[in-house]
Structures are given as C-alpha cells and as structure tokens.
Write an enzyme that holds these catalytic residues in place. Sequence first.
Site, PDB file in Angstrom:
ATOM      1  N   HIS A  32       0.836  -1.211   0.000  1.00  0.00           N
ATOM      2  CA  HIS A  32       0.000   0.000   0.000  1.00  0.00           C
ATOM      3  C   HIS A  32       0.872   1.263   0.000  1.00  0.00           C
ATOM      4  O   HIS A  32       0.522   2.277   0.579  1.00  0.00           O
ATOM      5  CB  HIS A  32      -0.992  -0.002   1.176  1.00  0.00           C
ATOM      6  CG  HIS A  32      -2.050  -1.052   1.000  1.00  0.00           C
ATOM      7  ND1 HIS A  32      -3.161  -0.850   0.211  1.00  0.00           N
ATOM      8  CD2 HIS A  32      -2.141  -2.320   1.468  1.00  0.00           C
ATOM      9  CE1 HIS A  32      -3.905  -1.959   0.220  1.00  0.00           C
ATOM     10  NE2 HIS A  32      -3.296  -2.875   0.962  1.00  0.00           N
ATOM     11  N   THR A  33       2.015   1.160  -0.613  1.00  0.00           N
ATOM     12  CA  THR A  33       2.882   2.335  -0.796  1.00  0.00           C
ATOM     13  C   THR A  33       2.833   2.820  -2.248  1.00  0.00           C
ATOM     14  O   THR A  33       3.244   3.936  -2.530  1.00  0.00           O
ATOM     15  CB  THR A  33       4.353   1.986  -0.476  1.00  0.00           C
ATOM     16  OG1 THR A  33       4.676   0.766  -1.142  1.00  0.00           O
ATOM     17  CG2 THR A  33       4.568   1.809   1.026  1.00  0.00           C
ATOM     18  N   ASP A  34       2.318   1.967  -3.153  1.00  0.00           N
ATOM     19  CA  ASP A  34       2.500   2.303  -4.579  1.00  0.00           C
ATOM     20  C   ASP A  34       1.571   3.408  -5.067  1.00  0.00           C
ATOM     21  O   ASP A  34       1.859   4.026  -6.083  1.00  0.00           O
ATOM     22  CB  ASP A  34       2.423   1.053  -5.475  1.00  0.00           C
ATOM     23  CG  ASP A  34       1.076   0.382  -5.514  1.00  0.00           C
ATOM     24  OD1 ASP A  34       0.215   0.676  -4.660  1.00  0.00           O
ATOM     25  OD2 ASP A  34       0.878  -0.459  -6.419  1.00  0.00           O
ATOM     26  N   ASP A  81       1.591  -4.234  -9.301  1.00  0.00           N
ATOM     27  CA  ASP A  81       1.312  -5.589  -9.786  1.00  0.00           C
ATOM     28  C   ASP A  81       1.607  -5.717 -11.281  1.00  0.00           C
ATOM     29  O   ASP A  81       2.249  -6.669 -11.733  1.00  0.00           O
ATOM     30  CB  ASP A  81      -0.155  -5.960  -9.533  1.00  0.00           C
ATOM     31  CG  ASP A  81      -0.530  -5.807  -8.078  1.00  0.00           C
ATOM     32  OD1 ASP A  81       0.371  -5.629  -7.248  1.00  0.00           O
ATOM     33  OD2 ASP A  81      -1.741  -5.862  -7.779  1.00  0.00           O
ATOM     34  N   GLU A 135      -7.529  -1.350 -15.155  1.00  0.00           N
ATOM     35  CA  GLU A 135      -8.025  -1.693 -13.814  1.00  0.00           C
ATOM     36  C   GLU A 135      -8.690  -0.472 -13.163  1.00  0.00           C
ATOM     37  O   GLU A 135      -9.754  -0.582 -12.559  1.00  0.00           O
ATOM     38  CB  GLU A 135      -6.844  -2.179 -12.963  1.00  0.00           C
ATOM     39  CG  GLU A 135      -7.231  -2.636 -11.598  1.00  0.00           C
ATOM     40  CD  GLU A 135      -7.184  -4.149 -11.425  1.00  0.00           C
ATOM     41  OE1 GLU A 135      -6.535  -4.842 -12.236  1.00  0.00           O
ATOM     42  OE2 GLU A 135      -7.819  -4.635 -10.481  1.00  0.00           O
ATOM     43  N   SER A 149     -11.868 -18.759 -21.191  1.00  0.00           N
ATOM     44  CA  SER A 149     -10.907 -19.038 -20.122  1.00  0.00           C
ATOM     45  C   SER A 149     -11.173 -20.410 -19.534  1.00  0.00           C
ATOM     46  O   SER A 149     -12.297 -20.700 -19.116  1.00  0.00           O
ATOM     47  CB  SER A 149     -11.003 -17.988 -19.014  1.00  0.00           C
ATOM     48  OG  SER A 149     -10.217 -18.420 -17.912  1.00  0.00           O
TER      49      SER A 149
END
Length: 394
Positions: free
Chosen positions: A35-37, A175, A163, A68
């Site tokens: 949770h730093t990005d 990610d 996203e 899929s």
Amino acid sequence: MTGEVLAAFARQFGLEAGQPRLFFAPGRVNLIGEHTDYNGGHVFPCALTMGTVCAARVRGDRRLRLLSLNFPDAGVVETDLDRTVPLPGECWANYVLGVVRAFAAEGLAPARGLDIAFYGDIPAGAGLSSSAALEVLTGTALRELFGFPVSPTQVALLGQRAENEFIGLSCGIMDQFASAMGRRGHAIFLDTATLEYAYAPLALDGAKLVIVNSMVKHALAGSAYNDRRRECARALEALRAVKPGLASLGALAPEEFDALAGAIPDEVCRRRARHAVYENARTRSAFDALQAGDLARFGALMNASHVSLRDDYAVSCPEVDTLAALAWETPGVLGSRITGGGFGGCTVSIVRDDAAADFAGTVAREYARKTGLTPQIYTVSAGDGARELKEETL
Ligand code: GLA
C-alpha cells in the site's frame, strides 16, 4: 498449461484460420512495500513462475471471442472491438476488454478482432495478482500481434489504466509492473514516484520463499481498497496545509511525518498515513538488507510490515493474522507477513531450508485446527516477466 490452452483453442476456434501464438504473463508476490504504490513510495515485489498463458489469433473481422479454462461456466465471451463496455456480473473478460480499450484510448486500436483462449495457475483473489497477469498478458499479446510500439512499462501502465477505469479499482502500478518487468532470480525495487527501478538478486542463501494461502477471500476488498486510498489522499491534503507542495506521503521520512502528523485531524487517516510513510522506510531498508545478505534484518522488517498492515492500515483479517503468528512462532522462519492488497489472501515467509518441511507441517496442522480451513502452501522462486512463448507449437 500451454498444452491445455492450445488444445482448448483448437477445439473451440479451430485451426483452419492458422496457428495461434502463445503468450505468458506471471503473477507476483510482494516481499515488502504494501500500500505504498499509490502513495509515491517504494515496493519490492518479484514476478512468480506461476502465471497465465494465452493462445491468440487475429481474425478477419472485428469480433472478439474469449475463452478461459479457469472460468468454464462463462463459456465463450463474444463481443466486438466497437463495443468494449464492461460486461455485467464481474465477468473475467472485463480485464481483457479493459486493456483493449486502454490501448485504443492511446491510439493503439487493434484493426481486427481476436480469438483468444486463456489458462492460468495463479489462485484468484489470493493477493498474487491474477488480474494484473491477465491485463499484462493481454497487453503483451496486443503489442506482439499488432506490432504496437509500446515498452513493457507502458504495457504495465495500460494494464493499470484498465483496472482503474474499466474495473473501477484504484490500484497502483506495482502488480502490473512486476508482471511486465519480472526477472528470474531477482526482486524489483521500484520507486513508484518516478518508475525508476533496480533488480536485486533474490539470494536467499540457505532459505526459501514460501507463500501460504489462507483460502479466505473478502468480497468487499475492492471498496475497502478504494477507501484506504481516499484516506491517504485526505491525510496528504491535511499535511499540505503545514508543508505546502508535499508531493506524496512517500516523500516524507518517518521523523518528519511524526513531527507533522498532528496536522491530520482524523485519527484513522493519520494511522493510514503513518503506515504508508513507515512502510516506505522499511522497504528501502529491506532493499539494503537484501543487498547486504542480511536476511535476519530483512525478516524483521517483514514482521514489522505485517504488524503495521494489521494495526494501522487494517487490511489483514483474523485468518491471515493466524498464519503470520504461526510463522513467527516456528523456528527457522526469518520473517512473515501478509502480501498483496489484503482482506484475506496469502502470507509470504522466508524460511530456512532445514526448517521448511516442519514449517509446512506445523502451519497446515495448526491453521486447520484454529480456523477449520486447509491452507495451500507453495514454495516459489522469482520468474521472468511477460513474453511470447515461441518454442511451443501444436
Ligand atoms: C493491490 C494493488 C497494488 C498495491 C497492493 C497493495 O495488489 O493492485 O497496486 O496497492 O494491492 O500493496
């Protein structure tokens, strides 16, 4: 997986129109820097060898047909290039359509449709970035099939845009970056404020990287994630009143934050910000510790990261806390923490080789006893980033 995906492609779409090309994109595990990005801080993930493959072929018209093997009930999702709107019901194919749309918005619109079959071995919703892998995989396939002049970093950014804008999760870049830029045997130390990065050899001498999946998946993860992001933005706003021009929480050293923190009136926002600032400092120290071969220090930083994510950031859950606590109690475990966005998912631990079997046995037994759940345990190594697989053919 390539055999299965090629067979499924052949069965579903036929081979009369030519052979498909094969692509791969990995999941990732974040070692530290959580949770730093989206706070302008540092992250330290590595790509996994687990990932998703696809077999893809350009069509003569503008249809998109997507299959899929991980979502067999969804059948073949059919749409077309002129109708890339999100499909209802959190359809898996939205990650693919979102990337097609993000490319088009950059002037990189595919001229023709596609038939694509996907298959992956990253557990979904476990914090190992199965969604980012799908996005980066789609971007890599588009780049190669249509010859778009985009770098792997741009593929990652377009995946993040999909996203953010198509799926509605305000995620950072970690990610997608890890999936696009991974390097075998290395972790990636990334400054998310500048996208400058360095590869660090993942030299875990005498130790292994072990992921334990709690098998817990929280339905509210998306909205709670966006809440955290908003809370950090509010904290930053408040800090700017006393430090005008402050670029991000990641630009603050812990001591400076402590001196200014009183300017954040809301206690919850203050705690979120404290996590972001201290986690960034821990991540920088962890990079130094790994370079210096100091695994004990690296492990201690991982443990502190977990505590901060549990108490200040409130993104853990009782089951994952149980996994971390079991790891901390087990001899030979150098460090253990929750990894990924949180609200369930996995821990990542560094475990001495000679303790790995004991660790797996103890965790499986004690976790089942305490929670009634059977964890999945994977010993992993760092793999390469997204690419075309040229050697495989039917
Ligand atoms: C999710 C997001 C990332 C990052 C992590 C938390 O994985 O996609 O951008 O914010 O959570 O570190």
